[in-house]
Design a protein around this motif. Structure first.
Motif, mmCIF file in Angstrom:
data_model
loop_
_atom_site.group_PDB
_atom_site.id
_atom_site.type_symbol
_atom_site.label_atom_id
_atom_site.label_comp_id
_atom_site.label_asym_id
_atom_site.label_seq_id
_atom_site.Cartn_x
_atom_site.Cartn_y
_atom_site.Cartn_z
ATOM 1 N N TYR A 161 0.777 -0.882 0.243
ATOM 2 C CA TYR A 161 0.502 -0.378 -0.696
ATOM 3 C C TYR A 161 1.003 1.420 0.151
ATOM 4 O O TYR A 161 1.402 2.258 -0.343
ATOM 5 C CB TYR A 161 -1.108 -0.266 1.742
ATOM 6 N N GLU A 172 -11.325 -5.556 1.011
ATOM 7 C CA GLU A 172 -10.953 -4.356 1.073
ATOM 8 C C GLU A 172 -9.644 -4.128 0.460
ATOM 9 O O GLU A 172 -9.089 -3.314 0.299
ATOM 10 C CB GLU A 172 -11.225 -4.086 3.177
ATOM 11 N N ALA A 173 -8.917 -5.066 0.841
ATOM 12 C CA ALA A 173 -7.811 -5.272 0.622
ATOM 13 C C ALA A 173 -7.867 -5.121 -1.171
ATOM 14 O O ALA A 173 -6.836 -3.929 -1.459
ATOM 15 C CB ALA A 173 -7.116 -6.244 0.756
ATOM 16 N N ARG A 186 -9.600 -3.730 -3.449
ATOM 17 C CA ARG A 186 -10.337 -2.481 -3.442
ATOM 18 C C ARG A 186 -9.568 -1.412 -2.870
ATOM 19 O O ARG A 186 -9.188 -0.408 -3.961
ATOM 20 C CB ARG A 186 -12.090 -1.687 -2.029
ATOM 21 N N ARG A 187 -8.317 -1.492 -1.885
ATOM 22 C CA ARG A 187 -8.023 -0.387 -1.645
ATOM 23 C C ARG A 187 -6.745 0.106 -2.254
ATOM 24 O O ARG A 187 -6.091 1.028 -2.944
ATOM 25 C CB ARG A 187 -6.763 -0.045 -0.066
ATOM 26 N N GLN A 200 -7.952 1.285 -6.252
ATOM 27 C CA GLN A 200 -7.938 2.420 -5.388
ATOM 28 C C GLN A 200 -6.026 3.551 -5.493
ATOM 29 O O GLN A 200 -6.965 4.650 -6.172
ATOM 30 C CB GLN A 200 -8.867 2.979 -4.324
ATOM 31 N N LEU A 201 -5.725 2.760 -5.430
ATOM 32 C CA LEU A 201 -3.930 3.407 -5.231
ATOM 33 C C LEU A 201 -3.531 3.020 -6.586
ATOM 34 O O LEU A 201 -2.436 3.819 -6.586
ATOM 35 C CB LEU A 201 -3.557 2.813 -3.708
ATOM 36 N N PHE A 231 -11.957 -4.673 8.300
ATOM 37 C CA PHE A 231 -10.714 -4.987 7.712
ATOM 38 C C PHE A 231 -9.577 -5.643 8.654
ATOM 39 O O PHE A 231 -9.446 -4.612 10.059
ATOM 40 C CB PHE A 231 -9.753 -3.795 7.663
ATOM 41 N N GLN A 274 -5.798 -6.636 9.986
ATOM 42 C CA GLN A 274 -4.678 -6.261 8.975
ATOM 43 C C GLN A 274 -3.909 -7.185 10.136
ATOM 44 O O GLN A 274 -3.285 -8.416 10.792
ATOM 45 C CB GLN A 274 -3.956 -4.958 10.199
ATOM 46 N N GLU A 304 -8.594 -3.139 12.559
ATOM 47 C CA GLU A 304 -8.736 -1.812 12.364
ATOM 48 C C GLU A 304 -9.750 -0.701 13.095
ATOM 49 O O GLU A 304 -10.322 -1.795 12.317
ATOM 50 C CB GLU A 304 -8.265 -1.235 10.891
#
Length: 335
Positions: A62, A87-88, A90-91, A94-95, A170, A172, A306
């Motif tokens: 990330y 969510e991983a 999606r993130r 998105q990045l 989420f 971690q 998280e």
């Protein structure tokens, strides 16, 4: 030649990924063990395409994607990760990641993804079966510990995804730790890390094909109320708390063992999760159950949620007699 960078902290993961590349893809391959090393190579113009892991030391995936955006560096990134939480994914996208593949990467899926992104031309042949040789590369040395850590990493990610769905949070994920301990060393390590706190613990035995051991899941008592509230349970009801811990243990332990078994072509028989102790100091738990453990191969995984002050520790403890069979299985996987 396309400059390709494979970024993963595990030699085992890099070896698997390079083997999965299309045999006739004209690439020159560089490697990095973390995001910081990867960024250095990208700044030097040594990577037009990068296959990137998420869970790494120094600079994770990330942070690496964020740095690429912040610096305006040009590199097409495909994430290849054991962390398969929705969510991983999606993130990562998105990045700026162009695609997300789960570990270990399937050669056909990797080929299809590269083609869809325009990184392979239509005239290039489809990949042959898995026996096809990958682009030439100096032999990667993979130790038993590194290989087992990567196998555990993939299994951990699958368990984390199930936990994330069950709790709506989420998760971690850490880098798993693999060590061989004498029983006294294991006890000292646990006591030093958790001195002064009280715990509830779940254990579950497993056995299969000359491999046996126990999974031990430790919950910090100071965090049980927050966990109960997250699940809509009365935080002071000991019976419901015990059921909650057993349910969570079934998710985490079952998914981890299933992930390891699938990768190593094993089949584990699992005992029922048992409440090892509630509201006891770790020293008491160890003393009461010391006969269960001798010299052991330990895989340590610490999950955190998280946005919540909640984490719990999973230890997969393999018997000393299991090490030879595990070594053989992992050796076959690396061939």
């Amino acid at each position: 030649m396309i400059p390709l960078l494979v970024c993963d902290d595990s030699n085992m993961a890099r070896k698997q990924l390079i083997r999965a590349l299309p045999a006739d893809w004209p690439v020159s391959i560089s490697q990095a063990a973390n995001g910081q090393e990867a960024l250095t190579l990208i700044r030097q113009g040594q990577a037009r395409v990068m296959l990137l892991d998420l869970t790494m030391p120094v600079l994770d995936g990330y942070q690496t994607l964020a740095a690429l955006q912040a610096e305006g560096l040009s590199c097409q990134v495909i994430v290849v990760s054991g962390d398969v939480q929705e969510e991983a994914v999606r993130r990562a996208l998105q990045l700026g990641a162009l695609a997300f593949l789960r570990k270990p990467a399937d050669p056909a899926e990797l080929h299809r993804t590269l083609a869809e992104l325009g990184l392979l031309t239509p005239s290039e042949p489809t990949p042959a079966p898995a026996t096809t040789s990958a682009p030439e590369l100096p032999e990667l040395k993979v130790s038993f510990r590194d290989a087992l850590r990567e196998v555990s990493n993939v299994a951990m990610g699958r368990a984390g995804a199930l936990l994330a769905r069950a709790l709506g949070v989420f998760v971690q994920l850490p880098i798993p730790q693999v060590n061989i301990f004498e029983v006294g060393e294991l006890h000292m390590t646990l006591l030093e890390a958790q001195r002064g706190e009280q715990f509830s613990a779940i254990c579950q035995g497993f056995i299969g094909e000359a491999i046996a051991g126990e999974a031990l899941l430790l919950f910090h008592d100071s965090q049980l109320q927050d966990m109960a509230r997250l699940l809509g349970i009365q935080p002071h009801d000991n019976t419901q708390n015990a059921e909650m811990l057993l349910d969570l243990a079934s998710i985490l332990i079952g998914a981890c063992l299933s992930g390891i078994a699938e990768q190593l072509d094993l089949r584990f028989s699992q005992g029922h999760p048992q409440l090892l102790g509630q509201h006891a100091c770790l020293e008491q738990l160890i003393r009461v159950n010391s006969r269960r453990w001798r010299k052991t191969l330990a895989v340590e995984i610490s999950y955190s949620l998280e946005g919540h002050a909640i984490h719990f520790d999973l230890l997969l403890l393999f018997t000393e007699d299991s090490i030879r069979r595990l070594t053989a299985k992992i050796g076959y996987l690396m061939e």
